[in-house]
Design a protein around this motif. Structure first.
Motif, PDB file in Angstrom:
ATOM      1  N   LEU A  65      83.883 120.775  88.400  1.00  0.00           N
ATOM      2  CA  LEU A  65      83.346 119.890  89.437  1.00  0.00           C
ATOM      3  C   LEU A  65      84.135 119.969  90.732  1.00  0.00           C
ATOM      4  N   GLU A  66      85.359 120.447  90.658  1.00  0.00           N
ATOM      5  CA  GLU A  66      86.169 120.572  91.870  1.00  0.00           C
ATOM      6  C   GLU A  66      85.695 121.708  92.759  1.00  0.00           C
ATOM      7  N   LEU A  67      84.998 122.687  92.170  1.00  0.00           N
ATOM      8  CA  LEU A  67      84.598 123.875  92.923  1.00  0.00           C
ATOM      9  C   LEU A  67      83.107 123.970  93.208  1.00  0.00           C
ATOM     10  N   GLU A 303      88.073 135.971  97.385  1.00  0.00           N
ATOM     11  CA  GLU A 303      88.066 135.438  98.746  1.00  0.00           C
ATOM     12  C   GLU A 303      87.200 136.301  99.663  1.00  0.00           C
ATOM     13  N   GLN A 304      87.320 137.621  99.532  1.00  0.00           N
ATOM     14  CA  GLN A 304      86.478 138.501 100.342  1.00  0.00           C
ATOM     15  C   GLN A 304      84.997 138.276 100.038  1.00  0.00           C
ATOM     16  N   LEU A 305      84.668 138.164  98.755  1.00  0.00           N
ATOM     17  CA  LEU A 305      83.286 137.945  98.337  1.00  0.00           C
ATOM     18  C   LEU A 305      82.697 136.722  99.020  1.00  0.00           C
ATOM     19  N   TYR A 306      83.406 135.600  98.942  1.00  0.00           N
ATOM     20  CA  TYR A 306      82.868 134.355  99.495  1.00  0.00           C
ATOM     21  C   TYR A 306      82.871 134.357 101.023  1.00  0.00           C
ATOM     22  N   ARG A 307      83.908 134.898 101.620  1.00  0.00           N
ATOM     23  CA  ARG A 307      83.911 134.935 103.088  1.00  0.00           C
ATOM     24  C   ARG A 307      82.765 135.794 103.624  1.00  0.00           C
ATOM     25  N   ARG A 349      92.370 129.984  95.164  1.00  0.00           N
ATOM     26  CA  ARG A 349      91.875 130.655  96.372  1.00  0.00           C
ATOM     27  C   ARG A 349      90.491 130.132  96.748  1.00  0.00           C
ATOM     28  N   LEU A 350      89.614 129.987  95.742  1.00  0.00           N
ATOM     29  CA  LEU A 350      88.275 129.479  96.035  1.00  0.00           C
ATOM     30  C   LEU A 350      88.334 128.010  96.439  1.00  0.00           C
ATOM     31  N   ARG A 351      89.197 127.261  95.777  1.00  0.00           N
ATOM     32  CA  ARG A 351      89.325 125.846  96.134  1.00  0.00           C
ATOM     33  C   ARG A 351      89.769 125.681  97.583  1.00  0.00           C
ATOM     34  N   SER A 352      90.669 126.547  98.038  1.00  0.00           N
ATOM     35  CA  SER A 352      91.164 126.438  99.409  1.00  0.00           C
ATOM     36  C   SER A 352      90.051 126.657 100.427  1.00  0.00           C
ATOM     37  N   VAL A 354      86.485 126.158  99.613  1.00  0.00           N
ATOM     38  CA  VAL A 354      85.401 125.189  99.396  1.00  0.00           C
ATOM     39  C   VAL A 354      85.834 123.764  99.710  1.00  0.00           C
ATOM     40  N   ARG A 355      87.086 123.415  99.409  1.00  0.00           N
ATOM     41  CA  ARG A 355      87.540 122.026  99.539  1.00  0.00           C
ATOM     42  C   ARG A 355      88.561 121.816 100.658  1.00  0.00           C
ATOM     43  N   ASP A 356      88.866 122.871 101.392  1.00  0.00           N
ATOM     44  CA  ASP A 356      89.850 122.727 102.460  1.00  0.00           C
ATOM     45  C   ASP A 356      89.294 123.324 103.753  1.00  0.00           C
ATOM     46  N   GLU A 357      89.298 124.635 103.845  1.00  0.00           N
ATOM     47  CA  GLU A 357      88.886 125.279 105.094  1.00  0.00           C
ATOM     48  C   GLU A 357      87.443 124.962 105.472  1.00  0.00           C
ATOM     49  N   TRP A 358      86.564 124.879 104.479  1.00  0.00           N
ATOM     50  CA  TRP A 358      85.140 124.642 104.742  1.00  0.00           C
ATOM     51  C   TRP A 358      84.725 123.210 104.399  1.00  0.00           C
ATOM     52  N   TRP A 359      85.607 122.279 104.511  1.00  0.00           N
ATOM     53  CA  TRP A 359      85.355 120.917 104.046  1.00  0.00           C
ATOM     54  C   TRP A 359      85.857 119.907 105.061  1.00  0.00           C
ATOM     55  N   LEU A 360      85.124 118.816 105.252  1.00  0.00           N
ATOM     56  CA  LEU A 360      85.587 117.730 106.106  1.00  0.00           C
ATOM     57  C   LEU A 360      86.115 116.616 105.209  1.00  0.00           C
ATOM     58  N   PRO A 361      87.440 116.455 105.149  1.00  0.00           N
ATOM     59  CA  PRO A 361      88.006 115.380 104.327  1.00  0.00           C
ATOM     60  C   PRO A 361      87.785 114.026 104.995  1.00  0.00           C
ATOM     61  N   ALA A 362      88.211 112.973 104.340  1.00  0.00           N
ATOM     62  CA  ALA A 362      88.074 111.643 104.916  1.00  0.00           C
ATOM     63  C   ALA A 362      88.730 111.611 106.298  1.00  0.00           C
ATOM     64  N   THR A 363      87.934 111.325 107.317  1.00  0.00           N
ATOM     65  CA  THR A 363      88.381 111.386 108.706  1.00  0.00           C
ATOM     66  C   THR A 363      88.024 110.091 109.418  1.00  0.00           C
ATOM     67  N   THR A 364      89.004 109.476 110.054  1.00  0.00           N
ATOM     68  CA  THR A 364      88.768 108.224 110.762  1.00  0.00           C
ATOM     69  C   THR A 364      88.293 108.506 112.181  1.00  0.00           C
ATOM     70  N   LEU A 365      87.184 107.900 112.548  1.00  0.00           N
ATOM     71  CA  LEU A 365      86.600 108.035 113.883  1.00  0.00           C
ATOM     72  C   LEU A 365      86.337 106.636 114.437  1.00  0.00           C
ATOM     73  N   ARG A 366      85.968 106.562 115.692  1.00  0.00           N
ATOM     74  CA  ARG A 366      85.679 105.255 116.291  1.00  0.00           C
ATOM     75  C   ARG A 366      84.347 105.309 117.014  1.00  0.00           C
ATOM     76  N   THR A 367      83.511 104.316 116.751  1.00  0.00           N
ATOM     77  CA  THR A 367      82.213 104.252 117.419  1.00  0.00           C
ATOM     78  C   THR A 367      82.401 103.788 118.860  1.00  0.00           C
ATOM     79  N   ASP A 368      81.411 104.111 119.698  1.00  0.00           N
ATOM     80  CA  ASP A 368      81.468 103.659 121.081  1.00  0.00           C
ATOM     81  C   ASP A 368      80.818 102.273 121.203  1.00  0.00           C
TER      82      ASP A 368
END
Length: 409
Positions: A65-67, A303-307, A349-352, A354-368
Motif C-alpha cells: 500500500l505504500e507504493l 528508476e529508469q523504467l518509471y522515469r 528507489r520506487l518509494r522515493s 512515488v511518495r517523495d519526488e512525485w508527491w505533495l505531502p501535507a503542506t500548510t497554505l493560507r487562503t486569501d
C-alpha cells in the motif's frame, strides 16, 4: 518538480467554503495528496489470503500500500472455476473489496485467455463452448460491478488461434473459437459481452507479442468499430532491461490515440535468464536467488523504467508483476521485497519517486480574503483540512478552478 512531467501536472485555484457555506477567508489550511491519477499498479495475488483472513501478511500489505494504487487480481478461468459451476467469486470479491476499502482501484486479469483456461471446456462442442465463454465474461463483469472497473478483456490474441493443441493432445476450446471467428471477432466477443453488462468498464487488449502483428491486430480491431479503452503492453525483462526500447514501444502503440498500459513489467535482481530462451516459461532452475549486485542493478533499472514511462504522455499505467520474491512468477527474483520480507534497494528507489519526488505531502497554505488558495501538484486526489473540517478534491492536468465545501472531519 521536473519539467519532464509537465503533462501530468495540474494547478487549481480552490475557493474554500466553511461548514456554514461561507468563504473560509484568511485561514490556514493543510493540503495533502492521497492518490496519483497515474496508475502505479502491482499484482495483488500475494495479498488475497490476507484480505480473506486466511493468512496474516500485515507487513507485506503495508509495503504494498505504500507504493501502489492499482491492484490486479487473477481471473484465470482454470483457477477461478476449476469445477464447472463453482467459481471463486466470493473469495475474489472479498479481496477486491479489501483493496477498494483502502482507496486502491482494482483491475481484473483476464476475462478471456487460451492459457490457464477451464479444462472442462475443451471437451464441449464449439457452439456450447462459445456460449459459455460469452456467459463467463458477462458473469464476472456483473458479479464484480462496483469492485473491478478495469479488465484485460482478452489476453494474447496474436497467438491465440495457433494455440490449438495442448501437450496432452486435448484441443484448446478457446483457441478453436478464435480460429473459427478470427482474431478481430474474438476481441469483439470479449469486449461486446463485457460492455453489455457494464458500458462504463475500461476494457483493454493485452499482449506480450509486441511485433507488427499486434499493431495490425489493433488496427483491425479499431477499423471494425470495436471500442477499446487502452492497449496493454507486456514487458517482462527477465533477460535484461529494455532501456530506450520502452520509449519506442510507447511511441509505437501510442500512435493509436489510446492510453498505453505497461501491463506486466518485471526486472530481475539476480542472474539474468539466458538470451537464447524464446518462451520464458521454458527456463526452469532449481533456485534463482537475488544477489547484492543484481539488486543494485534492479534498483537502477527500475528508476529508469518509471522515469521514462511516467515521463511519456501516452502512458497511463505501469503494473509491476509482484512485490515479493516469495512465490514470484517463474521463481525469478523480480520482487521489490525479498522472500524473507526485507526490502530491496528497488523498493526504496520506487518509494522515493512515488511518495517523495512525485508527491505533495501535507503542506500548510493560507487562503486569501475570499477563501481562495492555489494548489499545484501532479494530477490525482487530494484532501484539504482546516481545523476539524475537511474536503476531498481531484486535481486534473492543466489549470482549473473549483469550489470545495468543508465538512466534518
Amino acid at each position: 518538480m521536473s519539467e519532464a512531467l509537465a503533462h501530468r501536472r495540474g494547478e487549481v485555484e480552490l475557493r474554500v467554503l466553511d461548514l456554514a457555506g461561507r468563504p473560509l477567508a484568511d485561514r490556514e489550511v493543510v493540503v495533502e495528496q492521497v492518490r496519483h491519477a497515474f496508475a502505479f499498479g502491482c499484482i495483488g495475488f500475494d495479498l488475497i489470503d490476507h484480505a480473506t483472513g486466511d493468512r496474516d501478511e500485515s507487513a507485506l500489505a503495508a509495503d504494498w500500500l505504500e507504493l501502489f494504487s492499482l491492484a490486479v487480481l487473477p481471473f484465470y478461468w482454470g483457477d477461478f472455476e476449476p469445477r464447472r459451476g463453482r467459481p471463486a467469486t466470493r473469495r475474489l470479491q472479498t479481496a477486491a473489496r479489501w483493496f477498494r476499502d483502502r482507496g486502491v482501484r482494482v483491475k481484473g486479469h483476464p476475462l478471456v485467455w487460451h492459457t490457464v483456461k477451464a479444462a472442462w471446456l475443451d471437451a464441449l462442442p464449439d457452439a456450447e463452448a462459445e456460449a459459455l465463454v460469452r456467459a463467463r465474461v458477462r458473469r464476472e463483469v456483473a458479479d464484480f460491478g462496483g469492485l473491478v472497473d478495469e479488465w484485460d478483456a482478452i489476453n494474447e490474441v496474436v497467438i491465440m488461434p495457433d494455440f490449438v493443441n495442448e501437450p496432452d493432445g486435448v484441443p484448446n476450446a478457446i483457441s478453436r473459437i478464435a480460429r473459427r471467428l478470427g482474431r478481430v471477432e474474438m476481441v469483439r466477443l470479449a469486449v461486446d459481452e463485457a460492455r453489455s453488462v457494464d458500458p462504463s468498464a475500461r476494457l483493454l487488449l493485452n499482449d506480450f507479442d509486441l511485433s507488427a502483428d499486434y499493431e495490425r491486430l489493433i488496427e483491425g480491431v479499431l477499423e471494425a468499430g470495436i471500442r477499446l479503452d487502452g492497449i496493454g503492453v507486456q514487458t517482462h525483462m527477465h533477460q535484461g532491461f529494455r532501456g530506450a526500447q520502452l520509449l519506442e514501444l510507447a511511441d509505437r502503440f501510442g500512435r493509436f490515440g489510446l492510453p498505453v498500459h505497461f501491463s506486466e513489467s518485471s526486472l530481475v535482481s539476480g542472474d539474468l535468464m539466458p538470451a537464447h530462451i524464446v518462451d520464458l516459461n521454458d527456463h526452469v532452475v532449481d533456485e534463482w536467488p537475488s544477489t547484492p549486485e543484481g539488486e543494485v542493478r534492479q534498483a537502477d533499472e527500475l528508476e529508469q523504467l518509471y522515469r521514462m514511462l511516467v515521463g511519456h504522455p501516452a502512458v497511463a499505467s505501469i503494473t509491476y508483476w509482484g512485490i515479493t520474491d516469495h512465490g514470484a512468477w517463474l521463481g525469478a527474483p523480480i520482487g521489490l521485497v525479498r522472500a524473507d520480507g526485507s526490502r530491496k534497494p528497488s523498493f526504496d528507489r520506487l518509494r522515493s519517486l512515488v511518495r517523495d519526488e512525485w508527491w505533495l505531502p501535507a503542506t500548510t497554505l493560507r487562503t486569501d480574503g475570499e477563501g481562495r488558495v492555489r494548489v499545484t501538484g501532479l494530477a490525482g486526489d487530494y484532501v484539504i483540512t482546516a481545523a476539524d473540517a475537511r474536503a476531498e478534491f481531484a486535481l486534473p492536468v492543466g489549470s482549473s478552478t473549483q469550489v470545495v465545501e468543508l465538512g466534518a472531519a
